[in-house]
Motif scaffolding. Sequence first.
Motif, PDB file in Angstrom:
ATOM      1  N   ASP A 112      41.585 181.170  39.825  1.00  0.00           N
ATOM      2  CA  ASP A 112      41.838 179.791  38.983  1.00  0.00           C
ATOM      3  C   ASP A 112      40.864 179.321  38.174  1.00  0.00           C
ATOM      4  OD1 ASP A 112      44.786 178.030  39.521  1.00  0.00           O
ATOM      5  OD2 ASP A 112      42.922 176.898  38.356  1.00  0.00           O
ATOM      6  N   ILE A 113      41.154 178.994  37.141  1.00  0.00           N
ATOM      7  CA  ILE A 113      40.010 178.664  36.214  1.00  0.00           C
ATOM      8  C   ILE A 113      39.525 177.082  36.628  1.00  0.00           C
ATOM      9  CG2 ILE A 113      41.458 177.517  34.523  1.00  0.00           C
ATOM     10  CD1 ILE A 113      40.117 179.193  32.471  1.00  0.00           C
ATOM     11  N   SER A 114      40.184 176.284  37.421  1.00  0.00           N
ATOM     12  CA  SER A 114      39.837 175.177  37.525  1.00  0.00           C
ATOM     13  C   SER A 114      39.267 174.833  39.119  1.00  0.00           C
ATOM     14  CB  SER A 114      41.216 174.187  37.817  1.00  0.00           C
ATOM     15  OG  SER A 114      40.906 172.792  37.968  1.00  0.00           O
ATOM     16  N   GLY A 115      37.931 174.952  39.013  1.00  0.00           N
ATOM     17  CA  GLY A 115      36.851 175.288  39.894  1.00  0.00           C
ATOM     18  C   GLY A 115      36.974 174.121  41.304  1.00  0.00           C
ATOM     19  N   GLU A 116      37.074 172.886  40.894  1.00  0.00           N
ATOM     20  CA  GLU A 116      37.279 172.038  41.979  1.00  0.00           C
ATOM     21  C   GLU A 116      38.408 171.882  42.566  1.00  0.00           C
ATOM     22  OE1 GLU A 116      34.625 170.573  43.468  1.00  0.00           O
ATOM     23  OE2 GLU A 116      35.876 169.416  44.648  1.00  0.00           O
ATOM     24  N   TYR A 117      39.444 172.016  42.009  1.00  0.00           N
ATOM     25  CA  TYR A 117      40.826 172.009  42.288  1.00  0.00           C
ATOM     26  C   TYR A 117      41.085 173.252  42.993  1.00  0.00           C
ATOM     27  CZ  TYR A 117      45.642 170.905  41.943  1.00  0.00           C
ATOM     28  OH  TYR A 117      46.861 170.571  42.150  1.00  0.00           O
ATOM     29  N   LEU A 118      40.419 174.398  42.784  1.00  0.00           N
ATOM     30  CA  LEU A 118      40.510 175.663  43.556  1.00  0.00           C
ATOM     31  C   LEU A 118      39.851 175.391  45.004  1.00  0.00           C
ATOM     32  CD1 LEU A 118      41.118 178.448  43.746  1.00  0.00           C
ATOM     33  CD2 LEU A 118      38.917 178.939  42.525  1.00  0.00           C
ATOM     34  N   ARG A 119      38.703 174.734  44.916  1.00  0.00           N
ATOM     35  CA  ARG A 119      38.077 174.516  46.241  1.00  0.00           C
ATOM     36  C   ARG A 119      38.818 173.808  47.118  1.00  0.00           C
ATOM     37  NH1 ARG A 119      32.562 174.959  46.525  1.00  0.00           N
ATOM     38  NH2 ARG A 119      32.401 174.746  44.386  1.00  0.00           N
ATOM     39  N   GLN A 120      39.519 172.623  46.596  1.00  0.00           N
ATOM     40  CA  GLN A 120      40.239 171.605  47.306  1.00  0.00           C
ATOM     41  C   GLN A 120      41.627 172.420  48.037  1.00  0.00           C
ATOM     42  OE1 GLN A 120      41.492 168.372  44.996  1.00  0.00           O
ATOM     43  NE2 GLN A 120      39.211 167.390  44.969  1.00  0.00           N
ATOM     44  N   SER A 121      42.112 173.414  47.149  1.00  0.00           N
ATOM     45  CA  SER A 121      43.411 174.064  47.543  1.00  0.00           C
ATOM     46  C   SER A 121      42.951 174.870  48.815  1.00  0.00           C
ATOM     47  CB  SER A 121      44.064 174.820  46.588  1.00  0.00           C
ATOM     48  OG  SER A 121      43.872 173.857  45.515  1.00  0.00           O
ATOM     49  N   ILE A 122      41.866 175.794  48.755  1.00  0.00           N
ATOM     50  CA  ILE A 122      41.670 176.763  49.588  1.00  0.00           C
ATOM     51  C   ILE A 122      40.904 175.997  50.880  1.00  0.00           C
ATOM     52  CG2 ILE A 122      41.173 178.794  48.161  1.00  0.00           C
ATOM     53  CD1 ILE A 122      38.405 178.166  48.398  1.00  0.00           C
ATOM     54  N   CYS A 123      40.357 174.950  50.699  1.00  0.00           N
ATOM     55  CA  CYS A 123      40.072 174.131  51.942  1.00  0.00           C
ATOM     56  C   CYS A 123      41.197 173.701  53.026  1.00  0.00           C
ATOM     57  CB  CYS A 123      39.205 172.890  51.686  1.00  0.00           C
ATOM     58  SG  CYS A 123      37.577 173.325  51.127  1.00  0.00           S
ATOM     59  N   ALA A 124      42.159 173.354  52.088  1.00  0.00           N
ATOM     60  CA  ALA A 124      43.640 172.906  52.826  1.00  0.00           C
ATOM     61  C   ALA A 124      44.158 174.196  53.458  1.00  0.00           C
ATOM     62  CB  ALA A 124      44.565 172.358  51.886  1.00  0.00           C
ATOM     63  N   LEU A 125      44.096 175.298  52.680  1.00  0.00           N
ATOM     64  CA  LEU A 125      44.673 176.517  53.268  1.00  0.00           C
ATOM     65  C   LEU A 125      44.031 177.016  54.446  1.00  0.00           C
ATOM     66  CD1 LEU A 125      45.505 179.160  50.309  1.00  0.00           C
ATOM     67  CD2 LEU A 125      47.283 177.966  51.980  1.00  0.00           C
ATOM     68  N   GLN A 126      42.674 177.109  54.216  1.00  0.00           N
ATOM     69  CA  GLN A 126      41.803 177.504  55.463  1.00  0.00           C
ATOM     70  C   GLN A 126      42.079 176.836  56.789  1.00  0.00           C
ATOM     71  OE1 GLN A 126      38.977 180.338  54.936  1.00  0.00           O
ATOM     72  NE2 GLN A 126      40.469 180.306  56.732  1.00  0.00           N
ATOM     73  N   SER A 127      42.230 175.365  56.534  1.00  0.00           N
ATOM     74  CA  SER A 127      42.573 174.579  57.637  1.00  0.00           C
ATOM     75  C   SER A 127      44.066 175.093  58.375  1.00  0.00           C
ATOM     76  CB  SER A 127      42.453 173.157  57.893  1.00  0.00           C
ATOM     77  OG  SER A 127      43.071 172.472  56.764  1.00  0.00           O
ATOM     78  N   SER A 128      44.948 175.105  57.382  1.00  0.00           N
ATOM     79  CA  SER A 128      46.417 175.540  57.985  1.00  0.00           C
ATOM     80  C   SER A 128      46.022 176.961  58.911  1.00  0.00           C
ATOM     81  CB  SER A 128      47.289 175.647  56.987  1.00  0.00           C
ATOM     82  OG  SER A 128      47.427 174.424  56.070  1.00  0.00           O
ATOM     83  N   TYR A 129      45.447 177.957  58.079  1.00  0.00           N
ATOM     84  CA  TYR A 129      45.413 179.272  58.704  1.00  0.00           C
ATOM     85  C   TYR A 129      43.929 179.686  58.886  1.00  0.00           C
ATOM     86  CZ  TYR A 129      49.627 178.880  55.818  1.00  0.00           C
ATOM     87  OH  TYR A 129      50.797 178.461  55.403  1.00  0.00           O
ATOM     88  N   PRO A 130      43.355 179.314  60.066  1.00  0.00           N
ATOM     89  CA  PRO A 130      42.193 179.693  60.114  1.00  0.00           C
ATOM     90  C   PRO A 130      41.872 181.122  60.245  1.00  0.00           C
ATOM     91  CG  PRO A 130      43.033 178.018  61.951  1.00  0.00           C
ATOM     92  CD  PRO A 130      44.139 178.566  60.999  1.00  0.00           C
ATOM     93  N   TRP A 131      42.855 182.001  60.418  1.00  0.00           N
ATOM     94  CA  TRP A 131      42.659 183.355  60.909  1.00  0.00           C
ATOM     95  C   TRP A 131      42.560 184.067  59.332  1.00  0.00           C
ATOM     96  CZ3 TRP A 131      46.455 185.384  57.892  1.00  0.00           C
ATOM     97  CH2 TRP A 131      47.731 184.581  57.800  1.00  0.00           C
ATOM     98  N   LEU A 132      42.593 183.235  58.386  1.00  0.00           N
ATOM     99  CA  LEU A 132      42.881 184.102  56.938  1.00  0.00           C
ATOM    100  C   LEU A 132      41.491 184.115  56.471  1.00  0.00           C
ATOM    101  CD1 LEU A 132      44.851 184.889  54.787  1.00  0.00           C
ATOM    102  CD2 LEU A 132      44.803 182.768  54.005  1.00  0.00           C
ATOM    103  N   ASP A 133      41.472 185.413  55.898  1.00  0.00           N
ATOM    104  CA  ASP A 133      40.075 185.697  55.204  1.00  0.00           C
ATOM    105  C   ASP A 133      40.510 185.308  53.702  1.00  0.00           C
ATOM    106  OD1 ASP A 133      37.643 186.882  54.096  1.00  0.00           O
ATOM    107  OD2 ASP A 133      38.524 188.717  53.959  1.00  0.00           O
ATOM    108  N   ILE A 134      39.717 184.322  53.166  1.00  0.00           N
ATOM    109  CA  ILE A 134      39.956 183.889  51.765  1.00  0.00           C
ATOM    110  C   ILE A 134      38.671 184.140  50.900  1.00  0.00           C
ATOM    111  CG2 ILE A 134      40.302 181.920  50.288  1.00  0.00           C
ATOM    112  CD1 ILE A 134      41.722 180.404  52.649  1.00  0.00           C
ATOM    113  N   GLN A 135      38.803 184.993  50.094  1.00  0.00           N
ATOM    114  CA  GLN A 135      37.552 185.151  48.844  1.00  0.00           C
ATOM    115  C   GLN A 135      38.075 184.584  47.507  1.00  0.00           C
ATOM    116  OE1 GLN A 135      35.796 188.821  49.244  1.00  0.00           O
ATOM    117  NE2 GLN A 135      36.445 189.126  51.472  1.00  0.00           N
ATOM    118  N   ALA A 136      37.835 183.488  47.334  1.00  0.00           N
ATOM    119  CA  ALA A 136      38.317 182.808  45.840  1.00  0.00           C
ATOM    120  C   ALA A 136      37.326 183.335  44.767  1.00  0.00           C
ATOM    121  CB  ALA A 136      38.347 181.167  46.145  1.00  0.00           C
ATOM    122  N   ILE A 137      38.087 183.293  43.652  1.00  0.00           N
ATOM    123  CA  ILE A 137      37.266 183.578  42.308  1.00  0.00           C
ATOM    124  C   ILE A 137      37.622 182.376  41.346  1.00  0.00           C
ATOM    125  CG2 ILE A 137      36.834 185.030  40.356  1.00  0.00           C
ATOM    126  CD1 ILE A 137      38.111 187.068  42.064  1.00  0.00           C
TER     127      ILE A 137
END
Length: 325
Positions: A112-137
């Motif tokens: 996603d082009i919107s950095g801070e927004y991306l960071r917030q979204s993946i933080c929320a995802l990571q706490s819902s899915y602790p098992w998930l490997d996330i590599q954001a760009i």
Amino acid sequence: MGLNHAALDSVEFADPHQGFRQDVLCGLSGASKTLAARCFYDHRGSELFEAITRAPEYYLTRTELAILEKYRSAIAASVGDNCVLIELGSGSSRKIRCLLETLKPKTYIPVDISGEYLRQSICALQSSYPWLDIQAICGDFDDIVELPPEFRRHRMLVYYSGSSIGNLKPDDAEKFLRRWCRMIGPKGMMLIGVDTKKDRLVLDRAYNDSQGLTAAFNKNLLHRINRELDGNFKTSLFEHRAEYDDREGCVKMYLVSTSHHSVQVDGRRFTFRAGERIHTENSYKYSIQEFGNLVRLAGFVCRDVWCDEKNLFSVHCLGSPVPGA
Ligand code: TRP
């Protein structure tokens, strides 16, 4: 949690701010003024877009989500386990939850082009899915020209939701699909949400919502120019306009100047006539058959198409034509 680019060192991104300046100055200098659609998505723009997706008239997101929910086991059967799931323009990462739960991918790569927004979204995802490997760009996915070769060991599934493909002209949509078809290789698949052609009243309402969210989203472009490029747009001198062109099958979005006036941006002066328009976005609509033709021209085969009961929206599952892949 920081953004992890480790697996994507080969991907380079232009400085987003420089890109914005160039997009704006170049777009406002032409004979007919235009602003590139990627300019919409600063932090405020991403928030407003998320609000649009929840507006009662904007049926697209809700309907796409319902299709994913309804056909989740068919999607899982097509894609299989352990894929690398790449989401283009992940935004709030809302729709992806259904796919993450269904597919349990090896890695999820939101772009996603919107950095801070991306960071917030993946933080929320990571706490819902602790098992998930996330590599954001964080960047413009149009700048991705190659994917790390190690991804090819897995099935890559590219998810492009929200009928964003419709924001490209059909020729560019075909080029875009061809490029991703090549990048994801013979085992790769693509899942694309596409808005269908329909009664123009439904479209008019969706792009002119009663809360004025789409108008605010459109006008945020001018606020963003004021904030980031030392602009002095008076946003009250512009009106949001969205109209369906049924010859082209496309909703066209504009900001219309209501008076003759001029504006300074980044030390340069731009003059607007009364009634002059800045073109800000297109949203092409496709029948199932039209989109099927487009994907074939781009080198894909269409494996499945799923729709809601009213055929308001479609989700196409694309694969490689290579036999046995
Ligand atoms: N992909 C979305 C669509 O075509 C983008 C969008 C929705 C949009 N509403 C908008 C773009 C308003 C610009 C202005 O529906």
